[in-house]
Design a protein around this motif. Structure first.
Motif, PDB file in Angstrom:
ATOM      1  N   ALA A  12       0.840  -1.205   0.000  1.00  0.00           N
ATOM      2  CA  ALA A  12       0.000   0.000   0.000  1.00  0.00           C
ATOM      3  C   ALA A  12       0.873   1.252   0.000  1.00  0.00           C
ATOM      4  CB  ALA A  12      -0.937  -0.005   1.203  1.00  0.00           C
ATOM      5  N   ALA A  13       1.940   1.234   0.773  1.00  0.00           N
ATOM      6  CA  ALA A  13       2.858   2.378   0.820  1.00  0.00           C
ATOM      7  C   ALA A  13       3.513   2.592  -0.542  1.00  0.00           C
ATOM      8  CB  ALA A  13       3.906   2.170   1.911  1.00  0.00           C
ATOM      9  N   ARG A  14       3.924   1.514  -1.188  1.00  0.00           N
ATOM     10  CA  ARG A  14       4.530   1.617  -2.521  1.00  0.00           C
ATOM     11  C   ARG A  14       3.529   2.206  -3.520  1.00  0.00           C
ATOM     12  NH1 ARG A  14       8.914  -0.307  -4.142  1.00  0.00           N
ATOM     13  NH2 ARG A  14       8.154  -1.018  -6.165  1.00  0.00           N
ATOM     14  N   ASN A  15       2.275   1.770  -3.433  1.00  0.00           N
ATOM     15  CA  ASN A  15       1.236   2.261  -4.346  1.00  0.00           C
ATOM     16  C   ASN A  15       0.926   3.732  -4.126  1.00  0.00           C
ATOM     17  OD1 ASN A  15       0.913  -0.196  -5.661  1.00  0.00           O
ATOM     18  ND2 ASN A  15      -0.696  -0.882  -4.268  1.00  0.00           N
ATOM     19  N   GLN A  16       1.108   4.212  -2.897  1.00  0.00           N
ATOM     20  CA  GLN A  16       0.768   5.595  -2.564  1.00  0.00           C
ATOM     21  C   GLN A  16       1.972   6.535  -2.576  1.00  0.00           C
ATOM     22  OE1 GLN A  16      -1.534   5.729   1.084  1.00  0.00           O
ATOM     23  NE2 GLN A  16      -2.717   3.938   0.475  1.00  0.00           N
ATOM     24  N   ALA A  17       3.167   5.981  -2.584  1.00  0.00           N
ATOM     25  CA  ALA A  17       4.375   6.811  -2.545  1.00  0.00           C
ATOM     26  C   ALA A  17       4.533   7.573  -3.856  1.00  0.00           C
ATOM     27  CB  ALA A  17       5.604   5.941  -2.293  1.00  0.00           C
ATOM     28  N   SER A  18       5.097   8.752  -3.758  1.00  0.00           N
ATOM     29  CA  SER A  18       5.323   9.558  -4.960  1.00  0.00           C
ATOM     30  C   SER A  18       6.260   8.837  -5.933  1.00  0.00           C
ATOM     31  CB  SER A  18       5.897  10.924  -4.585  1.00  0.00           C
ATOM     32  OG  SER A  18       7.093  10.764  -3.843  1.00  0.00           O
ATOM     33  N   ASN A  19       7.204   8.059  -5.396  1.00  0.00           N
ATOM     34  CA  ASN A  19       8.118   7.269  -6.225  1.00  0.00           C
ATOM     35  C   ASN A  19       8.327   5.924  -5.531  1.00  0.00           C
ATOM     36  OD1 ASN A  19      10.195   6.063  -7.599  1.00  0.00           O
ATOM     37  ND2 ASN A  19      11.611   7.770  -7.447  1.00  0.00           N
ATOM     38  N   PRO A  20       7.688   4.850  -6.021  1.00  0.00           N
ATOM     39  CA  PRO A  20       7.803   3.554  -5.348  1.00  0.00           C
ATOM     40  C   PRO A  20       9.206   2.965  -5.377  1.00  0.00           C
ATOM     41  CG  PRO A  20       6.599   3.327  -7.406  1.00  0.00           C
ATOM     42  CD  PRO A  20       6.821   4.784  -7.194  1.00  0.00           C
ATOM     43  N   ASN A  21      10.097   3.510  -6.213  1.00  0.00           N
ATOM     44  CA  ASN A  21      11.479   3.041  -6.225  1.00  0.00           C
ATOM     45  C   ASN A  21      12.336   3.733  -5.168  1.00  0.00           C
ATOM     46  OD1 ASN A  21      11.245   1.165  -8.351  1.00  0.00           O
ATOM     47  ND2 ASN A  21      11.300   2.833  -9.826  1.00  0.00           N
ATOM     48  N   ASN A  22      11.791   4.780  -4.561  1.00  0.00           N
ATOM     49  CA  ASN A  22      12.509   5.530  -3.532  1.00  0.00           C
ATOM     50  C   ASN A  22      12.165   4.945  -2.165  1.00  0.00           C
ATOM     51  OD1 ASN A  22      12.782   7.581  -1.404  1.00  0.00           O
ATOM     52  ND2 ASN A  22      13.487   8.895  -3.065  1.00  0.00           N
ATOM     53  N   GLY A  23      13.122   4.253  -1.559  1.00  0.00           N
ATOM     54  CA  GLY A  23      12.889   3.593  -0.277  1.00  0.00           C
ATOM     55  C   GLY A  23      12.415   4.541   0.798  1.00  0.00           C
ATOM     56  N   GLU A  24      12.989   5.753   0.851  1.00  0.00           N
ATOM     57  CA  GLU A  24      12.596   6.714   1.874  1.00  0.00           C
ATOM     58  C   GLU A  24      11.137   7.134   1.712  1.00  0.00           C
ATOM     59  OE1 GLU A  24      15.546   6.931   0.249  1.00  0.00           O
ATOM     60  OE2 GLU A  24      16.905   6.546   1.929  1.00  0.00           O
ATOM     61  N   ALA A  25      10.700   7.346   0.470  1.00  0.00           N
ATOM     62  CA  ALA A  25       9.303   7.720   0.218  1.00  0.00           C
ATOM     63  C   ALA A  25       8.370   6.586   0.653  1.00  0.00           C
ATOM     64  CB  ALA A  25       9.093   8.056  -1.252  1.00  0.00           C
ATOM     65  N   VAL A  26       8.750   5.362   0.360  1.00  0.00           N
ATOM     66  CA  VAL A  26       7.942   4.206   0.759  1.00  0.00           C
ATOM     67  C   VAL A  26       7.915   4.084   2.279  1.00  0.00           C
ATOM     68  CG1 VAL A  26       7.742   1.679   0.650  1.00  0.00           C
ATOM     69  CG2 VAL A  26       8.331   2.991  -1.412  1.00  0.00           C
ATOM     70  N   ALA A  27       9.057   4.242   2.918  1.00  0.00           N
ATOM     71  CA  ALA A  27       9.129   4.126   4.384  1.00  0.00           C
ATOM     72  C   ALA A  27       8.281   5.206   5.054  1.00  0.00           C
ATOM     73  CB  ALA A  27      10.574   4.209   4.851  1.00  0.00           C
ATOM     74  N   ARG A  28       8.348   6.420   4.560  1.00  0.00           N
ATOM     75  CA  ARG A  28       7.537   7.507   5.142  1.00  0.00           C
ATOM     76  C   ARG A  28       6.046   7.200   4.999  1.00  0.00           C
ATOM     77  NH1 ARG A  28      11.623  10.597   2.861  1.00  0.00           N
ATOM     78  NH2 ARG A  28      10.384  11.032   1.000  1.00  0.00           N
ATOM     79  N   ARG A  29       5.661   6.710   3.831  1.00  0.00           N
ATOM     80  CA  ARG A  29       4.244   6.402   3.610  1.00  0.00           C
ATOM     81  C   ARG A  29       3.822   5.217   4.474  1.00  0.00           C
ATOM     82  NH1 ARG A  29       0.287   8.502   3.917  1.00  0.00           N
ATOM     83  NH2 ARG A  29      -1.516   7.516   3.037  1.00  0.00           N
ATOM     84  N   ALA A  30       4.678   4.198   4.586  1.00  0.00           N
ATOM     85  CA  ALA A  30       4.368   3.038   5.438  1.00  0.00           C
ATOM     86  C   ALA A  30       4.217   3.471   6.893  1.00  0.00           C
ATOM     87  CB  ALA A  30       5.453   1.980   5.305  1.00  0.00           C
ATOM     88  N   THR A  31       5.053   4.393   7.328  1.00  0.00           N
ATOM     89  CA  THR A  31       4.950   4.913   8.700  1.00  0.00           C
ATOM     90  C   THR A  31       3.595   5.567   8.917  1.00  0.00           C
ATOM     91  OG1 THR A  31       7.336   5.239   8.877  1.00  0.00           O
ATOM     92  CG2 THR A  31       5.953   6.539  10.359  1.00  0.00           C
ATOM     93  N   SER A  32       3.187   6.413   7.982  1.00  0.00           N
ATOM     94  CA  SER A  32       1.890   7.100   8.102  1.00  0.00           C
ATOM     95  C   SER A  32       0.734   6.111   8.121  1.00  0.00           C
ATOM     96  CB  SER A  32       1.700   8.081   6.944  1.00  0.00           C
ATOM     97  OG  SER A  32       2.659   9.098   7.006  1.00  0.00           O
ATOM     98  N   LEU A  33       0.794   5.121   7.257  1.00  0.00           N
ATOM     99  CA  LEU A  33      -0.274   4.114   7.210  1.00  0.00           C
ATOM    100  C   LEU A  33      -0.312   3.281   8.486  1.00  0.00           C
ATOM    101  CD1 LEU A  33       0.155   2.911   3.515  1.00  0.00           C
ATOM    102  CD2 LEU A  33      -1.756   4.253   4.446  1.00  0.00           C
ATOM    103  N   LEU A  34       0.860   2.859   8.946  1.00  0.00           N
ATOM    104  CA  LEU A  34       0.911   2.024  10.150  1.00  0.00           C
ATOM    105  C   LEU A  34       0.436   2.788  11.375  1.00  0.00           C
ATOM    106  CD1 LEU A  34       1.634  -0.704  11.400  1.00  0.00           C
ATOM    107  CD2 LEU A  34       4.001   0.117  11.622  1.00  0.00           C
ATOM    108  N   ALA A  35       0.683   4.078  11.419  1.00  0.00           N
ATOM    109  CA  ALA A  35       0.280   4.893  12.575  1.00  0.00           C
ATOM    110  C   ALA A  35      -1.230   4.931  12.768  1.00  0.00           C
ATOM    111  CB  ALA A  35       0.835   6.307  12.435  1.00  0.00           C
ATOM    112  N   THR A  36      -2.000   4.534  11.759  1.00  0.00           N
ATOM    113  CA  THR A  36      -3.463   4.503  11.889  1.00  0.00           C
ATOM    114  C   THR A  36      -3.964   3.204  12.517  1.00  0.00           C
ATOM    115  OG1 THR A  36      -3.874   3.554   9.687  1.00  0.00           O
ATOM    116  CG2 THR A  36      -3.685   5.973   9.833  1.00  0.00           C
ATOM    117  N   HIS A  37      -3.077   2.254  12.739  1.00  0.00           N
ATOM    118  CA  HIS A  37      -3.451   0.960  13.319  1.00  0.00           C
ATOM    119  C   HIS A  37      -3.464   1.041  14.848  1.00  0.00           C
ATOM    120  CE1 HIS A  37      -3.068  -1.737   9.693  1.00  0.00           C
ATOM    121  NE2 HIS A  37      -2.584  -0.591   9.235  1.00  0.00           N
TER     122      HIS A  37
END
Length: 178
Positions: A12-37
């Motif tokens: 989900a983070a990869r799908n929503q990240a501005s650049n799914p090849n950018n690990g930092e962008a994916v990690a930031r998005r995964a952090t935001s998504l996980l924080a809702t759990h």
């Protein structure tokens, strides 16, 4: 959170990240998504993350990281595996099984041409940061355990030995060592 749910989070983070090849962008998005759990799911995700880190702690993968990044310390290997996790389950599992297959991953070829290191320290902090965001508190000290496997002694050689690296990781060597 179990392993399948963790991988769904990364996807989900990869799908929503501005650049799914950018690990930092994916990690930031995964952090935001996980924080809702719920907090207990966030804490459980830390064990899943470190189980993936332990499961990918192999000499062949370390050798591949060494070739790709022009060297690879202990911390550098952690950050490389963080980058690999951010690439998603399919890439992660394929590469852990066959590190030389990294040569077939498009971002690896592009990075080789541009001389860019592949690492993502931020992946290692996804759960920590999500927990702080969600609860205002640090992760509990006992949120995870990690037990690294023994490294394969057959791969205990000098990673600067170009001939040995070319023999063991021919596709990566063709990208990086020639």
């Amino acid at each position: 959170m179990n392993k399948q749910q963790f991988w769904q989070l990364i996807e989900a983070a990869r799908n929503q990240a501005s650049n799914p090849n950018n690990g930092e962008a994916v990690a930031r998005r995964a952090t935001s998504l996980l924080a809702t759990h719920p907090a207990e799911e966030i804490v459980a995700a830390q064990q899943v993350l470190w189980d993936l880190m332990a499961g990918s702690y192999t000499n062949p993968l370390w050798a591949a990281a060494y070739v790709i990044n022009g060297g690879c310390s202990d911390d550098g290997f952690d950050y490389f595996r963080g980058w690999l996790i951010a690439q998603g389950r399919e890439v992660f599992e394929r590469i852990v099984a066959d590190p030389d297959a990294l040569a077939e991953v498009p971002i690896v070829g592009a990075s080789a041409a541009d001389g860019i290191d592949l690492d993502c320290e931020e992946t290692l902090s996804i759960v920590w940061n999500a927990h702080v965001t969600a609860t205002g508190k640090q992760l509990p000290d006992d949120a995870f355990t990690i037990r690294y496997p023994e490294l394969d002694l057959a791969w205990d050689f000098d990673f600067d030995d170009r001939g040995e690296m070319t023999r063991r990781l021919p596709r990566l060597a063709a990208l990086y060592l020639e």
